[in-house]
Design a protein around this motif. Structure first.
Motif, PDB file in Angstrom:
ATOM      1  N   MET A  57       0.852  -1.188   0.000  1.00  0.00           N
ATOM      2  CA  MET A  57       0.000   0.000   0.000  1.00  0.00           C
ATOM      3  C   MET A  57       0.881   1.229   0.000  1.00  0.00           C
ATOM      4  O   MET A  57       1.797   1.335   0.793  1.00  0.00           O
ATOM      5  CB  MET A  57      -0.869  -0.022   1.272  1.00  0.00           C
ATOM      6  CG  MET A  57      -2.057   0.893   1.214  1.00  0.00           C
ATOM      7  SD  MET A  57      -3.157   0.512   2.605  1.00  0.00           S
ATOM      8  CE  MET A  57      -4.486   1.650   2.326  1.00  0.00           C
ATOM      9  N   ARG A  58       0.581   2.144  -0.926  1.00  0.00           N
ATOM     10  CA  ARG A  58       1.410   3.338  -1.001  1.00  0.00           C
ATOM     11  C   ARG A  58       0.994   4.342   0.060  1.00  0.00           C
ATOM     12  O   ARG A  58      -0.163   4.408   0.456  1.00  0.00           O
ATOM     13  CB  ARG A  58       1.308   3.938  -2.405  1.00  0.00           C
ATOM     14  CG  ARG A  58       1.977   3.052  -3.449  1.00  0.00           C
ATOM     15  CD  ARG A  58       1.615   3.479  -4.849  1.00  0.00           C
ATOM     16  NE  ARG A  58       2.124   4.804  -5.164  1.00  0.00           N
ATOM     17  CZ  ARG A  58       1.358   5.851  -5.415  1.00  0.00           C
ATOM     18  NH1 ARG A  58       0.060   5.728  -5.389  1.00  0.00           N
ATOM     19  NH2 ARG A  58       1.888   7.009  -5.702  1.00  0.00           N
TER      20      ARG A  58
ATOM     21  N   LEU B 286     -10.065  -6.633   4.541  1.00  0.00           N
ATOM     22  CA  LEU B 286      -8.850  -6.051   3.961  1.00  0.00           C
ATOM     23  C   LEU B 286      -7.713  -7.073   3.961  1.00  0.00           C
ATOM     24  O   LEU B 286      -6.962  -7.182   2.996  1.00  0.00           O
ATOM     25  CB  LEU B 286      -8.438  -4.800   4.744  1.00  0.00           C
ATOM     26  CG  LEU B 286      -9.311  -3.560   4.527  1.00  0.00           C
ATOM     27  CD1 LEU B 286      -8.885  -2.433   5.438  1.00  0.00           C
ATOM     28  CD2 LEU B 286      -9.252  -3.119   3.061  1.00  0.00           C
ATOM     29  N   LYS B 287      -7.617  -7.834   5.042  1.00  0.00           N
ATOM     30  CA  LYS B 287      -6.559  -8.840   5.107  1.00  0.00           C
ATOM     31  C   LYS B 287      -6.787  -9.926   4.054  1.00  0.00           C
ATOM     32  O   LYS B 287      -5.841 -10.392   3.413  1.00  0.00           O
ATOM     33  CB  LYS B 287      -6.502  -9.457   6.504  1.00  0.00           C
ATOM     34  CG  LYS B 287      -5.886  -8.513   7.513  1.00  0.00           C
ATOM     35  CD  LYS B 287      -5.461  -9.245   8.761  1.00  0.00           C
ATOM     36  CE  LYS B 287      -4.384  -8.445   9.465  1.00  0.00           C
ATOM     37  NZ  LYS B 287      -3.700  -9.225  10.489  1.00  0.00           N
TER      38      LYS B 287
ATOM     39  N   GLY C  24      -5.555  -8.901   0.824  1.00  0.00           N
ATOM     40  CA  GLY C  24      -4.112  -8.787   0.655  1.00  0.00           C
ATOM     41  C   GLY C  24      -3.459  -7.703   1.487  1.00  0.00           C
ATOM     42  O   GLY C  24      -2.284  -7.404   1.284  1.00  0.00           O
ATOM     43  N   ALA C  25      -4.200  -7.086   2.421  1.00  0.00           N
ATOM     44  CA  ALA C  25      -3.574  -6.066   3.269  1.00  0.00           C
ATOM     45  C   ALA C  25      -2.554  -6.734   4.190  1.00  0.00           C
ATOM     46  O   ALA C  25      -2.837  -7.764   4.778  1.00  0.00           O
ATOM     47  CB  ALA C  25      -4.622  -5.338   4.099  1.00  0.00           C
ATOM     48  N   THR C  26      -1.382  -6.125   4.293  1.00  0.00           N
ATOM     49  CA  THR C  26      -0.352  -6.678   5.176  1.00  0.00           C
ATOM     50  C   THR C  26      -0.528  -6.087   6.578  1.00  0.00           C
ATOM     51  O   THR C  26      -1.285  -5.148   6.777  1.00  0.00           O
ATOM     52  CB  THR C  26       1.047  -6.316   4.662  1.00  0.00           C
ATOM     53  OG1 THR C  26       1.181  -4.895   4.698  1.00  0.00           O
ATOM     54  CG2 THR C  26       1.257  -6.799   3.241  1.00  0.00           C
ATOM     55  N   ARG C  27       0.204  -6.669   7.517  1.00  0.00           N
ATOM     56  CA  ARG C  27       0.156  -6.122   8.876  1.00  0.00           C
ATOM     57  C   ARG C  27       0.589  -4.680   8.893  1.00  0.00           C
ATOM     58  O   ARG C  27       0.048  -3.860   9.617  1.00  0.00           O
ATOM     59  CB  ARG C  27       1.086  -6.936   9.795  1.00  0.00           C
ATOM     60  CG  ARG C  27       0.462  -8.206  10.293  1.00  0.00           C
ATOM     61  CD  ARG C  27       1.335  -8.834  11.363  1.00  0.00           C
ATOM     62  NE  ARG C  27       0.758 -10.093  11.792  1.00  0.00           N
ATOM     63  CZ  ARG C  27       1.266 -10.832  12.781  1.00  0.00           C
ATOM     64  NH1 ARG C  27       2.362 -10.439  13.400  1.00  0.00           N
ATOM     65  NH2 ARG C  27       0.685 -11.950  13.128  1.00  0.00           N
TER      66      ARG C  27
ATOM     67  N   ASP D 257       0.275  -2.517   6.507  1.00  0.00           N
ATOM     68  CA  ASP D 257      -0.797  -1.660   5.982  1.00  0.00           C
ATOM     69  C   ASP D 257      -1.768  -1.282   7.088  1.00  0.00           C
ATOM     70  O   ASP D 257      -2.111  -0.116   7.268  1.00  0.00           O
ATOM     71  CB  ASP D 257      -1.569  -2.392   4.871  1.00  0.00           C
ATOM     72  CG  ASP D 257      -0.721  -2.598   3.624  1.00  0.00           C
ATOM     73  OD1 ASP D 257       0.268  -1.861   3.471  1.00  0.00           O
ATOM     74  OD2 ASP D 257      -1.052  -3.497   2.837  1.00  0.00           O
TER      75      ASP D 257
END
Lengths: 257, 443
Positions: free
Chosen positions: B1-2, B342-343, B346-349, B351
């Protein structure tokens, strides 16, 4: 992306086990499963509730980790993969479709479809364009600015499918995708999924207890108490590729090439 | 995530919960208002007192060379002379603004006569060092009418008192004369005649570098005052001219290297720094005189005041940070399912962690912005109230006791955001470590 290599297994499960502690008892939700799924295959996982079919799906999605055994997806064993590999797996390899849609309620249909691309760091302009394309292809171009609660159940699930496809996954994992839909909308969702499988070569794994849904699959795997009790091939899977879905899906196919 | 997406995401989340965000930030607001007001009181008080005191010369140190105790004769060479090398070292001490050196003419010189355009008068004042004149001690203030005063760089020529030009030297026909008259005198040749004990005379030629006025002398010699015949002229001789005189007097061209300056006036930037600089100068074996007790007391009062008041604000911020943490834990509880989704997408920790830490920081920053504005407005109100009160008591002053500066504003904003960040750390970590499956099942 478009080639459907049926022979090569994309998923290989080896003696897969997942145990949960429920109070003092240990429950084996998945109890030693061996299974291979070919790329481009459409597999239905059937069984009563508690048979372990959802657990199996979560293990394939990297949302859950096995107690023992191996989960090979492509070249990666999810059972031993590090967290960043599992993150990448969820970002790029699989797409999820849930029974309860699980759209982000505060975001519009368009923003929901954009979300997986946002998470992988796609630029705003690129992800907006792609999200619009995906929504147009499932026939919801006019509804892109609506919040989920302004959409019907069928529309929400179609948005969820578009969202699952956002990062061009190899595998789509659907947990009771028609469970919250009436039969008409359920049939429509299944037609979309079947078309994606047929025309894009998307590997489809659908958890269901509905024989009508299972009828769309190439192969039906029946589970009971965490074990596979029956694997049957569908000689003639339901293919209701009737308009307007086919034209829509061919566009989708072109767009993804 | 940017990062920009994360930023936008966090801002959007806060915008959806406007009331809660604002209510939570009120805690930070109160804390920052308190701190800004307190610190600005410190800044303002210090500045007011310092500017008042610096006019009195309290931020200066008088440095004298050290003479050995056995031989007290001023003709002796000091054990630690104030040589140009030592002066250069003093100039390099941190917080030193300027060093003005001066040379005393020997007491043995019976008289120096000043002669301008044929009129002569004995010189009554030998001092040249503008910085060393302490108005508290001398009882009067010197102000320049024409030409620059002697300072660290300018020590040439002589500065003559305006009244002496009229009374003793008769160079001007009136007192006080027009400034342009005095300006025209600048550069006029001046002859200083020095006679040594053997009767030898030496004439030193220089010019008029300036015209000054000494308030207590002026009072005595003002027109209408009791008429005094004053033959002596009030002349301040530049240190460079005096150096030439003493070199001749002692027949010692290397006077400066051997005996050094008679004294130096060291100006320090602010009063609290005076003692440290003085200590360092003493380290060179020189005498350094300050007004130490007063300076010590002033710095101590400031420190205690600022510490006390700032701790009140810090306490408020501690409470505020608990409020932020509470809000964030609530928000995460409400959004557990969203975090699960979100996880799954593909959301990372990192993020999730970043999203919630940013949200918490923004609550802090919002409180900080409101707090700085509030503190500034309170400052205006307090200044106005204080002056209104003083005026009602008969003191017509304009004191700006509460002052805000850029450093205070920027630090307050950063601090507020940091408080939010800190408060968000634990909740955000909890959110990042949520089990995605449990989060997805959360209703």
């Amino acid at each position: 992306m478009n080639e459907t290599n049926i022979d090569k297994p994309i998923i290989r499960l080896i003696n897969l086990t997942r145990r949960y502690k429920v109070g003092p008892n240990v429950v084996e939700a998945v109890a030693g499963i061996d299974l291979e799924i070919a790329a481009g295959e459409f597999v239905a996982l059937m069984g009563a509730s508690g048979s372990g079919k959802s657990t199996l799906l979560n293990l394939l999605g990297g949302l859950d980790t096995p107690s023992s055994g191996e989960v090979w997806v492509g070249e990666v064993n999810l059972a031993t993969a590090k967290r960043n590999i599992l993150d990448q797996h969820r970002q790029h390899t699989v797409g999820f479709v849930f029974q309860s849609f699980n759209l982000l309620s505060t975001r519009t249909a368009l923003e929901n479809v954009e979300m997986p691309m946002l998470l992988v760091g796609e630029r705003a302009a690129a992800r907006r364009t792609r999200a619009h394309e995906l929504l147009a292809q499932i026939g919801l171009a006019q509804r892109s600015d609506h919040l989920p609660n302004a959409l019907s159940g069928g529309e929400q699930q179609r948005v969820a499918i578009a969202r699952a496809l956002a990062n061009n996954p190899l595998i789509l994992l659907a947990d009771e995708p028609t469970g919250n839909l009436d039969s008409k909308n359920g049939a429509e969702v299944m037609r979309i999924l079947r078309s994606l499988n047929q025309e894009r070569g998307l590997t489809l794994i659908v958890v269901t207890h509905d024989p009508a849904v299972a009828a769309y699959a190439d192969r039906v795997v029946r589970l009971l108490d965490g074990k596979i009790v029956e694997i049957s091939m569908n000689a003639a899977p339901t293919i209701e590729a009737v308009p307007p879905i086919t034209p829509v899906m061919s566009q989708l196919q072109e767009a993804s090439v | 995530m940017r990062f920009p997406d994360m930023l936008g995401n966090s801002l959007a989340s806060l915008r959806r919960r406007k009331v809660r965000t604002i209510l939570t930030s009120i805690g930070v607001f109160v804390g920052i208002v308190t701190i800004v007001t307190m610190v600005s009181a410190g800044i303002g008080t210090e500045q007011q007192v310092t500017s008042t005191l610096s006019g009195l010369g309290f931020e200066t140190i008088t440095v004298n060379p050290d003479y050995s105790s056995e031989s007290n004769s001023p003709n002796n060479v000091p054990t630690h002379p104030l040589t140009p090398e030592i002066v250069a070292l003093i100039k390099q001490i941190p917080n030193v603004v300027s060093v003005i050196t001066d040379i005393s003419l020997p007491d043995a010189i019976p008289e120096v006569e000043i002669s301008i355009n044929g009129t002569s008068a004995p010189v009554s004042a030998f001092f040249s060092n503008a910085g060393s004149i302490n108005p508290l001690v001398s009882g009067g203030t010197i102000s320049m009418i024409a030409g620059p005063n002697f300072d660290a760089t300018h020590q040439d020529g002589v500065i003559i008192g305006a009244q002496s030009l009229y009374n003793s030297l008769h160079l001007v026909g009136t007192y006080p004369a027009d400034t342009s008259v005095y300006n025209q005198l600048l550069g006029t040749p001046v002859h200083l005649t020095v006679t040594d004990p053997r009767g030898e005379q030496q004439v030193f030629t220089t010019t008029i570098a300036g015209v000054d006025t000494n308030s207590n002398l002026d009072d005595a010699r003002a027109p209408g005052a009791r008429s005094i015949t004053v033959r002596n002229a009030s002349v301040r001789i530049g240190a460079n001219v005096k150096l030439a005189i003493v070199q001749w007097w002692y027949r010692q061209p290397d006077y400066l290297e051997k005996r050094g300056y008679s004294r130096a006036t060291v100006k320090v930037d602010t009063i609290p720094h005076v003692n440290a600089v003085a200590d360092q100068i003493k380290g060179y074996g020189l005498q350094a005189d300050t007004v130490p007790a007063l300076i010590d007391q002033i710095s101590r009062v400031f420190t205690i005041l600022q510490l006390m008041l700032t701790s009140v604000g810090l306490l408020a911020l501690l409470v505020a940070s608990i409020g932020i943490a509470n809000t964030m834990i609530m928000a995460i509880y409400e959004r557990t399912r969203e975090i699960g989704v979100l996880k799954a997408l593909g959301a990372t920790r990192r993020d999730i962690l970043g999203m919630f830490m940013l949200e918490a920081s923004f609550i802090g920053l919002l409180g900080g912005i409101l707090g700085v504005i509030g503190g500034w407005l309170l400052d205006l109100l307090l200044n106005w109230g204080l002056n209104a009160y003083l005026q009602s008591q008969g003191f017509y002053v304009n004191l700006q006791i509460f002052q805000v500066n850029a450093t205070l504003i920027v630090s307050a904003l950063i601090f507020a955001a940091f408080i939010g960040l800190l408060a968000g750390l634990y909740p955000a970590r909890r959110a990042a470590r949520l089990d995605p499956l449990a989060a997805l099942r959360h209703e």
